[in-house]
Design an enzyme around this catalytic site. Sequence first.
Site, mmCIF file in Angstrom:
data_model
loop_
_atom_site.group_PDB
_atom_site.id
_atom_site.type_symbol
_atom_site.label_atom_id
_atom_site.label_comp_id
_atom_site.label_asym_id
_atom_site.label_seq_id
_atom_site.Cartn_x
_atom_site.Cartn_y
_atom_site.Cartn_z
ATOM 1 N N CYS A 15 0.841 -1.197 0.000
ATOM 2 C CA CYS A 15 0.000 0.000 0.000
ATOM 3 C C CYS A 15 0.884 1.257 0.000
ATOM 4 O O CYS A 15 1.912 1.294 -0.685
ATOM 5 C CB CYS A 15 -0.949 -0.075 1.200
ATOM 6 N N THR A 16 0.517 2.267 0.751
ATOM 7 C CA THR A 16 1.298 3.500 0.776
ATOM 8 C C THR A 16 2.620 3.347 1.518
ATOM 9 O O THR A 16 3.387 4.320 1.600
ATOM 10 C CB THR A 16 0.481 4.646 1.408
#
Lengths: 277, 277
Positions: free
Chosen positions: B157-158
């Site tokens: 993800c981030t």
Amino acid sequence: MSDRRALLRWLTAAPAGLALVNLASAAAGAQDSGARNTSPQPASGAVIPNLVGAEQIAMLVYPGFTALDLVGPHFFFACLAGARVHLVSTQDNMEPVVSDLMLAVQPTTRLADLSETPDVVFVPGGSAGTLAAMRHEPTLAFLRTHGRAARVKTSVCTGSFVLAAAGLLEGKQATSHWLARESLAAFGATPVDARVVHDGDTITGAGVSAGLDMGLAVVEALRGRPYAQALMLQAEYAPQPPFVGGRPENTDPAITQMLRERSQFRASAEVIAAERR
Amino acid sequence: MSDRRALLRWLTAAPAGLALVNLASAAAGAQDSGARNTSPQPASGAVIPNLVGAEQIAMLVYPGFTALDLVGPHFFFACLAGARVHLVSTQDNMEPVVSDLMLAVQPTTRLADLSETPDVVFVPGGSAGTLAAMRHEPTLAFLRTHGRAARVKTSVCTGSFVLAAAGLLEGKQATSHWLARESLAAFGATPVDARVVHDGDTITGAGVSAGLDMGLAVVEALRGRPYAQALMLQAEYAPQPPFVGGRPENTDPAITQMLRERSQFRASAEVIAAERR
């Protein structure tokens, strides 16, 4: 200890929905955490009905639970704006509860502290710890009362055996981890080989990773499909395993056989079933 | 506090591989936890090579991380017999680290305590907490030294933006959550729309749930495909989302648009990229 107490206060007081996108930020009049844009948000009720609810969701954590069983559905439940997710320790204290793979999760409450019946009761799976939970009288008593009365009773993996040991799966169709599933019959349930099994208000998931599929099914039951699809997109849940596998039928039979030989869960669960008779 | 200390001692001393099936139980001469069958197990090296290893795996946990980003790959890493998984707090203390959705995980160590470069360094994603981690000098310093030197650098993800902020994705292909991915370009990376992106020894995963796919890819890189397929079967990772979705292309455009409008991650990340220049 004051840091500990402050943490617990925060965990039990904080609202759900602080993930990458807070769906209800407009409805609740709040902005995303980290927000820079202060322009008004469009009303979202037309796109997603049931944007804010008030469900009480109890997720049991017992020593030796499998963390991924818990955290898959937790993502979806904790993104339900207005809902409150309780991480309920089956222990007497508020110490972190250690998973089978040594990941310790801080509970937010204890079994004995939940006086009202939650809307959703969830049980994760595991191995030796799950067998112990199947004999743990306070856990079974909670499930017989609040679990039975809850609007949705749900589990992942061998968590269904804890529901079963409390008598909640008698006469019901249910699933579990492929290695264990067939022994649900010893508790009066009908084992079903499916990823997620609905029988009335009981929703059981298959092994470990099935918690993501089960979690979405429960969100759909609580808030409808548009909400569930918004969270599915937020979790980017479009799985692409990097190679074939995950089921006995599509795995090297020698690997499947090796796992079968090394698991004593079924034999131990059937001893517990016999003790109950 | 003595309970706390005993817990920490146990977490840091326990071997990996205590899940439903312990693949290395024969190799290590040990039985499954909860074992009843004491007959000798067949040798497993012929079926699964690299049954026991010695990898040091550092999984960062910072305030506001997304728990599912961490726990998806943690399942697979912690099932690697002989490996040691460290849950590394970026905080100065050993208090539980609270996720964006209020699930607090007990770390097993702190950044400053890891003196040797681990074999694997992993960073989970999040939202406001991830943006803070991208400006947190001790986290960035750890990644610039031990992260850069690790055999495998990986994120979900981030989390890839934290690697990026430390300069580890310059000139590399990488992915992230669909909402944020394109802004990796501001850090000199080439964003790729794929579930898992390999660029040399850097393996990045897409949003949240992609940690399961990424985790299996890393296990394959460390121990080979048979081991990864055994763990895939143990996790019963044969996903079956209960309805279509999970990608902008297959979701109601109004829902996708609503999520886009509510996320400020990209704008904030690009501010951080500009500060670095």
